[in-house]
Design a protein around this motif. Structure first.
Motif, PDB file in Angstrom:
ATOM      1  N   LEU A 194       0.284  -1.201  -0.040  1.00 16.97           N
ATOM      2  CA  LEU A 194       0.626   0.340  -0.273  1.00 16.97           C
ATOM      3  C   LEU A 194       0.679   1.222   0.111  1.00 16.97           C
ATOM      4  O   LEU A 194       0.387   3.075  -0.406  1.00 16.97           O
ATOM      5  CB  LEU A 194      -1.123   0.013   1.273  1.00 16.97           C
ATOM      6  CG  LEU A 194      -1.829  -1.168   1.675  1.00 16.97           C
ATOM      7  CD1 LEU A 194      -2.630  -0.999   2.606  1.00 16.97           C
ATOM      8  CD2 LEU A 194      -2.932  -0.714   0.385  1.00 16.97           C
ATOM      9  N   LYS A 195       2.324   0.864   0.150  1.00 16.54           N
ATOM     10  CA  LYS A 195       3.302   2.389   0.315  1.00 16.54           C
ATOM     11  C   LYS A 195       3.163   2.156  -1.167  1.00 16.54           C
ATOM     12  O   LYS A 195       4.099   3.986  -0.911  1.00 16.54           O
ATOM     13  CB  LYS A 195       4.540   2.489   1.417  1.00 16.54           C
ATOM     14  CG  LYS A 195       3.997   1.937   2.796  1.00 16.54           C
ATOM     15  CD  LYS A 195       4.838   1.726   3.380  1.00 16.54           C
ATOM     16  CE  LYS A 195       4.735   2.158   4.913  1.00 16.54           C
ATOM     17  NZ  LYS A 195       5.980   1.996   5.546  1.00 16.54           N
ATOM     18  N   ASN A 196       2.906   2.031  -1.751  1.00 13.48           N
ATOM     19  CA  ASN A 196       3.536   2.199  -3.801  1.00 13.48           C
ATOM     20  C   ASN A 196       2.877   3.034  -3.671  1.00 13.48           C
ATOM     21  O   ASN A 196       1.392   3.535  -3.802  1.00 13.48           O
ATOM     22  CB  ASN A 196       3.204   0.524  -4.069  1.00 13.48           C
ATOM     23  CG  ASN A 196       4.136   1.097  -5.641  1.00 13.48           C
ATOM     24  OD1 ASN A 196       3.638   2.186  -6.358  1.00 13.48           O
ATOM     25  ND2 ASN A 196       4.620  -0.299  -6.400  1.00 13.48           N
ATOM     26  N   PRO A 197       3.396   4.335  -4.095  1.00 17.50           N
ATOM     27  CA  PRO A 197       2.831   5.667  -5.005  1.00 17.50           C
ATOM     28  C   PRO A 197       1.774   5.521  -5.799  1.00 17.50           C
ATOM     29  O   PRO A 197       1.072   6.008  -5.650  1.00 17.50           O
ATOM     30  CB  PRO A 197       4.383   6.310  -5.578  1.00 17.50           C
ATOM     31  CG  PRO A 197       5.553   5.831  -4.549  1.00 17.50           C
ATOM     32  CD  PRO A 197       5.108   4.059  -4.537  1.00 17.50           C
ATOM     33  N   MET A 198       2.554   4.460  -6.695  1.00 22.84           N
ATOM     34  CA  MET A 198       1.299   3.766  -7.963  1.00 22.84           C
ATOM     35  C   MET A 198      -0.038   3.119  -7.059  1.00 22.84           C
ATOM     36  O   MET A 198      -0.794   3.466  -7.846  1.00 22.84           O
ATOM     37  CB  MET A 198       1.971   2.679  -8.759  1.00 22.84           C
ATOM     38  CG  MET A 198       3.206   3.540  -9.870  1.00 22.84           C
ATOM     39  SD  MET A 198       2.948   5.361 -10.650  1.00 22.84           S
ATOM     40  CE  MET A 198       2.293   4.127 -11.775  1.00 22.84           C
ATOM     41  N   ILE A 199       0.093   2.844  -5.999  1.00 17.29           N
ATOM     42  CA  ILE A 199      -0.963   2.466  -5.733  1.00 17.29           C
ATOM     43  C   ILE A 199      -1.867   2.909  -4.609  1.00 17.29           C
ATOM     44  O   ILE A 199      -2.454   2.481  -5.164  1.00 17.29           O
ATOM     45  CB  ILE A 199      -0.357   1.031  -4.788  1.00 17.29           C
ATOM     46  CG1 ILE A 199       0.093   0.253  -5.645  1.00 17.29           C
ATOM     47  CG2 ILE A 199      -1.638   0.290  -4.310  1.00 17.29           C
ATOM     48  CD1 ILE A 199      -0.482  -1.246  -6.548  1.00 17.29           C
ATOM     49  N   LEU A 200      -1.326   4.135  -4.514  1.00 11.61           N
ATOM     50  CA  LEU A 200      -1.806   4.831  -3.654  1.00 11.61           C
ATOM     51  C   LEU A 200      -2.470   5.703  -5.416  1.00 11.61           C
ATOM     52  O   LEU A 200      -3.735   5.650  -4.373  1.00 11.61           O
ATOM     53  CB  LEU A 200      -0.603   5.628  -2.878  1.00 11.61           C
ATOM     54  CG  LEU A 200      -0.038   5.797  -1.341  1.00 11.61           C
ATOM     55  CD1 LEU A 200       1.352   6.169  -0.685  1.00 11.61           C
ATOM     56  CD2 LEU A 200      -1.092   5.140  -0.648  1.00 11.61           C
ATOM     57  N   MET A 201      -2.138   6.366  -5.642  1.00 11.47           N
ATOM     58  CA  MET A 201      -3.149   7.082  -6.928  1.00 11.47           C
ATOM     59  C   MET A 201      -4.035   6.074  -7.153  1.00 11.47           C
ATOM     60  O   MET A 201      -5.177   6.846  -7.835  1.00 11.47           O
ATOM     61  CB  MET A 201      -1.656   7.002  -7.556  1.00 11.47           C
ATOM     62  CG  MET A 201      -0.091   8.458  -7.383  1.00 11.47           C
ATOM     63  SD  MET A 201       0.953   8.664  -8.727  1.00 11.47           S
ATOM     64  CE  MET A 201      -0.329   9.480 -10.003  1.00 11.47           C
ATOM     65  N   GLY A 202      -3.466   5.704  -7.828  1.00 15.10           N
ATOM     66  CA  GLY A 202      -5.044   3.764  -8.055  1.00 15.10           C
ATOM     67  C   GLY A 202      -5.807   4.237  -7.428  1.00 15.10           C
ATOM     68  O   GLY A 202      -6.525   4.772  -7.505  1.00 15.10           O
ATOM     69  N   LEU A 203      -5.829   3.709  -6.096  1.00 12.50           N
ATOM     70  CA  LEU A 203      -6.981   3.131  -4.588  1.00 12.50           C
ATOM     71  C   LEU A 203      -7.119   5.305  -4.808  1.00 12.50           C
ATOM     72  O   LEU A 203      -8.568   5.523  -5.177  1.00 12.50           O
ATOM     73  CB  LEU A 203      -6.531   3.619  -3.187  1.00 12.50           C
ATOM     74  CG  LEU A 203      -5.358   2.079  -3.653  1.00 12.50           C
ATOM     75  CD1 LEU A 203      -4.991   1.599  -1.632  1.00 12.50           C
ATOM     76  CD2 LEU A 203      -7.072   0.903  -3.835  1.00 12.50           C
ATOM     77  N   PHE A 204      -7.085   6.399  -5.162  1.00  8.54           N
ATOM     78  CA  PHE A 204      -7.443   7.774  -4.736  1.00  8.54           C
ATOM     79  C   PHE A 204      -7.530   8.342  -5.644  1.00  8.54           C
ATOM     80  O   PHE A 204      -9.352   8.650  -5.806  1.00  8.54           O
ATOM     81  CB  PHE A 204      -5.858   8.810  -4.362  1.00  8.54           C
ATOM     82  CG  PHE A 204      -6.802  10.553  -4.594  1.00  8.54           C
ATOM     83  CD1 PHE A 204      -7.258  10.703  -4.030  1.00  8.54           C
ATOM     84  CD2 PHE A 204      -6.142  10.807  -5.992  1.00  8.54           C
ATOM     85  CE1 PHE A 204      -7.658  12.029  -3.174  1.00  8.54           C
ATOM     86  CE2 PHE A 204      -6.981  12.207  -5.768  1.00  8.54           C
ATOM     87  CZ  PHE A 204      -7.698  13.060  -4.673  1.00  8.54           C
TER      88      PHE A 204
END
Length: 226
Positions: free
Chosen positions: A153-163
């Motif tokens: 979950l700390k991966n920036p790409m994952i955070l952008m996708g979740l947002f």
């Protein structure tokens, strides 16, 4: 000359005793060997590990050697071994060993000058027996880290996708559950046109929306009469 060299020859025996890091020295592979490398242009001696966990170097010529153990799974510290006649040796007194050959082992350091010797380990006449232990084990493989949901979950790409998912799913839900009066006002503004003033008023109305109060079940205050 050959008789003199043989008369001054020394013998070195290096023992690998059991230790905390290597409780069974006999488990070392057969490829384990030691090398005594003399001065440039000098002699080189090789010895394989024996069954009694020793390296034996017989009949060493007068010289200063670098002793190195090559093991597949362990690192050993290098040593300096000096073989000299009693007359030229400064480690032992001439009265004690008369005119015999003296062999001395020192701690040494790679990358430093050869004259930069460490502490003396031991010294003896004709035959020297020293004990060496491994410094550390060798690790050829990097351990693969296990799966962690937190690092995922700390991966920036994952955070952008979740947002993005939250914005796509959440904004329509919030708009559908707006206060009826505010919703009617927004629809009226949309019908009247998309002028800059009406867009700004709609943005201000949306910014003033009390999301916490709506989630708590509070009704919005009535809009002032125009």
């Amino acid at each position: 000359i050959g008789f003199a060299a043989l008369a001054n020859a020394a013998r070195l025996v290096v023992v690998v005793p059991p230790s905390q890091l290597l409780p069974e020295p006999s488990s070392l592979p057969s490829s384990t060997h030691a090398v005594l490398l003399g001065s440039p242009g000098g002699a080189r001696y090789d010895s394989l590990l024996r069954r009694d966990n020793t390296f034996v170097f017989p009949e060493l010529a007068l010289d200063s050697y670098l002793f190195t153990i090559y093991a597949r799974d362990y690192n050993f510290a290098p040593l300096r071994v000096d073989v000299a006649t009693n007359a030229s040796s400064t480690a032992l007194s001439s009265e004690k060993y008369e005119s015999s050959t003296v062999i001395t082992a020192w701690q040494t350091f790679r990358g430093n000058q050869w004259s930069n010797k460490g502490p003396e380990l031991d010294s003896a006449r004709d035959t020297l027996i020293i004990r060496v232990q491994p410094l550390s084990g060798k690790d050829y493989y990097q351990q693969r880290a296990g799966f962690s949901i937190l690092s995922f979950l700390k991966n920036p790409m994952i955070l952008m996708g979740l947002f993005s998912v939250v914005m796509i799913v959440g904004i329509p839900y919030v708009m559908d559950n707006l206060d009826p009066e505010m919703k009617a006002e927004l629809e009226e503004m949309q019908k009247s046109g998309s002028s800059a003033s009406s867009a700004q008023a709609a943005a201000e109305s949306f910014q003033n929306f009390d999301l916490a109060g709506w989630m708590a079940g509070k009704s919005a205050p009535a809009a002032p009469a125009k």
